[in-house]
Design an enzyme around this catalytic site. Structure first.
Site, PDB file in Angstrom:
ATOM      1  N   GLN A   1      -3.513  -1.293   6.287  1.00 53.39           N
ATOM      2  CA  GLN A   1      -3.041  -2.235   5.355  1.00 53.39           C
ATOM      3  C   GLN A   1      -2.844  -3.946   5.874  1.00 53.39           C
ATOM      4  O   GLN A   1      -3.206  -4.600   5.184  1.00 53.39           O
ATOM      5  CB  GLN A   1      -2.070  -2.064   4.427  1.00 53.39           C
ATOM      6  CG  GLN A   1      -2.569  -0.708   3.288  1.00 53.39           C
ATOM      7  CD  GLN A   1      -1.489  -0.253   2.283  1.00 53.39           C
ATOM      8  OE1 GLN A   1      -0.645   0.454   2.778  1.00 53.39           O
ATOM      9  NE2 GLN A   1      -1.257  -0.892   1.230  1.00 53.39           N
TER      10      GLN A   1
ATOM     11  N   GLU B   1       2.903  10.294   1.424  1.00 54.53           N
ATOM     12  CA  GLU B   1       2.715  10.661   0.085  1.00 54.53           C
ATOM     13  C   GLU B   1       1.435  11.600  -0.199  1.00 54.53           C
ATOM     14  O   GLU B   1       0.323  11.534  -0.355  1.00 54.53           O
ATOM     15  CB  GLU B   1       2.225   9.359  -0.764  1.00 54.53           C
ATOM     16  CG  GLU B   1       3.367   8.215  -0.660  1.00 54.53           C
ATOM     17  CD  GLU B   1       3.075   7.275  -1.526  1.00 54.53           C
ATOM     18  OE1 GLU B   1       1.901   7.009  -2.121  1.00 54.53           O
ATOM     19  OE2 GLU B   1       3.915   6.383  -1.944  1.00 54.53           O
TER      20      GLU B   1
END
Ligand code: BGC
Length: 407
Positions: free
Chosen positions: A18, A155
């Site tokens: 990111q 996650e």
């Protein structure tokens, strides 16, 4: 004044894909190039080159901890081939944090994989946990004398859901049966990695590290008291929130609970089947509630409710992500402040919270949503790559510096 514990960790988080830019050997990049994704990450925030400047900013904001992830595709660009140049890069990155007095929290897998791994079948390949382990061992050997906190997988259920159930992330598989299948592959991968990381520290006569996953949890609520909505909440809590960590705890492979919390989700099931029980949500009833730029409910109280559910595990809890994307920076500070109040309340009622990392240090590439959601404490100008510290970052910085928050 609300006073937080003295040794509390304060900071922010990022992930390699990111922010770094040019992760050309990753599966996500490959799918971008093939035109299968709407947005391209390109140079992202150029953090791969600018990390020292970014860490200077984190230091100037009194952060004493920072979470980042290692890009597997840089470390193992081709199957079984490891790049000493890239390993050295991450040693430099971690050293740069330590030189600034910032505790590194290192994630090994944050949604992206080497393209070769995905081409072979990704997390559905029977040897996936072993491939992940081999990479883990390489990087942990290189960083063990500098790192105390490891996060194996970011996650697992969010990733399984997007990549293998609804298929909007690479490798775009669509099957509800993949949800628990991939969840279990991640549990296995975590357990292998956990044991191996501890072994490496033992072998090197180092103090035991703290190893966990970073577990996204939502506060699930039913829209009404109907059987189907109550059942939906039960199922979602079990499958999305607790199953993974309970399996890891049973195997004694969590040294703390890494928690990512953003929002609540209201279940409003339209028809009675497993898929709908797990996925149907209501946006309507919550229209009075504040939303972030992506339409997610802002619901700080939900974090407190989760703490109460997590208390029984009797493990330290480290908030590894909590944040808002917004075009109104005052909403960011409000978001942080309100969540911190509930964290303080939880600590006062005996929940052992050891740190808070805001998502994210920088504006960044928000996966299939591209660059428009702005989560950063620091604004990034994507034309010039200039960083501008937001007002919210300064307010948060006061808490990081003093450990105090006005009630
Ligand atoms: C992920 C981040 C993401 C953030 C905001 C988390 O689920 O770990 O990668 O940017 O949420 O959507």
């Amino acid at each position: 004044m609300l006073k937080f514990p003295d040794n509390f960790f304060w900071g922010a988080a990022t992930s390699s894909y990111q922010v770094e830019g040019s992760n050309r050997l990753s599966d996500w990049w490959q799918w971008e190039e093939e035109g299968k994704l709407k947005y391209k990450s390109g140079l992202a925030c150029r953090h791969y080159e600018l990390y020292k400047e970014d860490f200077d900013l984190a230091k100037s904001l009194s952060h004493n901890a920072h979470r980042l992830s290692i890009e597997w595709s840089r470390i193992e660009p081709r199957e079984g081939e490891f790049s000493s140049k890239e390993i050295a890069h991450y040693v430099d990155v971690v050293t740069a944090l330590k030189e600034r007095g910032i505790e590194p929290v290192i994630t090994l897998h944050h949604f992206t994989n080497p393209a070769w791994f995905t081409d072979k079948g990704g997390w559905l390949h029977k040897k996936a946990p072993e491939y992940f382990l081999r990479y883990t061992e390489k990087i942990v050997e290189a960083l063990c004398n500098k790192v105390r906190f490891w996060v194996t997988i970011n996650e697992p259920m969010v990733y399984s859901y997007h990549a293998y159930v609804i298929g909007i992330w690479p490798p775009m598989k669509k099957s509800i049966s993949n949800l628990e299948k991939i969840g279990n592959v991640f549990v296995k991968s975590h357990i292998l990695a956990y044991r191996s990381i501890h072994n490496i520290y033992r072998k090197n006569n180092l103090k035991p590290p703290y190893v966990s996953v970073s577990k996204n949890m939502q506060c699930f609520e039913p829209i009404d008291c109907s059987f189907k909505n109550i059942l939906a909440v039960k199922l979602r809590n079990k499958i999305f929130n607790f199953a993974v960590i309970e399996k890891m705890i049973r195997e004694k492979t969590l040294d703390f609970i890494g928690l990512n919390y953003y929002t609540r989700q209201v279940a409003d099931v339209k028809s009675f089947n497993r898929y709908r029980l797990l996925t149907d949500i209501c946006m309507k009833k919550t229209s009075d509630i504040k939303k972030n730029y992506l339409g997610w409910d802002v619901y700080p109280e939900g974090l407190y409710r989760l703490f109460l559910k997590l208390k029984k595990y009797n493990l330290p809890i480290f908030i590894l992500e909590n944040g808002i994307c917004t075009t109104q920076d005052n909403e960011r500070w409000e978001f942080i402040r309100e969540h911190l109040k509930f964290i303080h309340k939880a600590i006062s009622s005996g929940v052992k919270v050891i740190g808070y990392l805001y998502w994210s240090l920088l504006d960044n590439f928000e996966w299939h949503e591209g660059f428009s959601p702005r989560f950063g404490l620091i604004e990034v100008d994507y034309n010039t790559y200039k960083r501008t510290v937001r007002e919210s970052a300064k307010k948060y910085s006061h808490v990081c510096k003093t450990g105090e928050l006005a009630p």
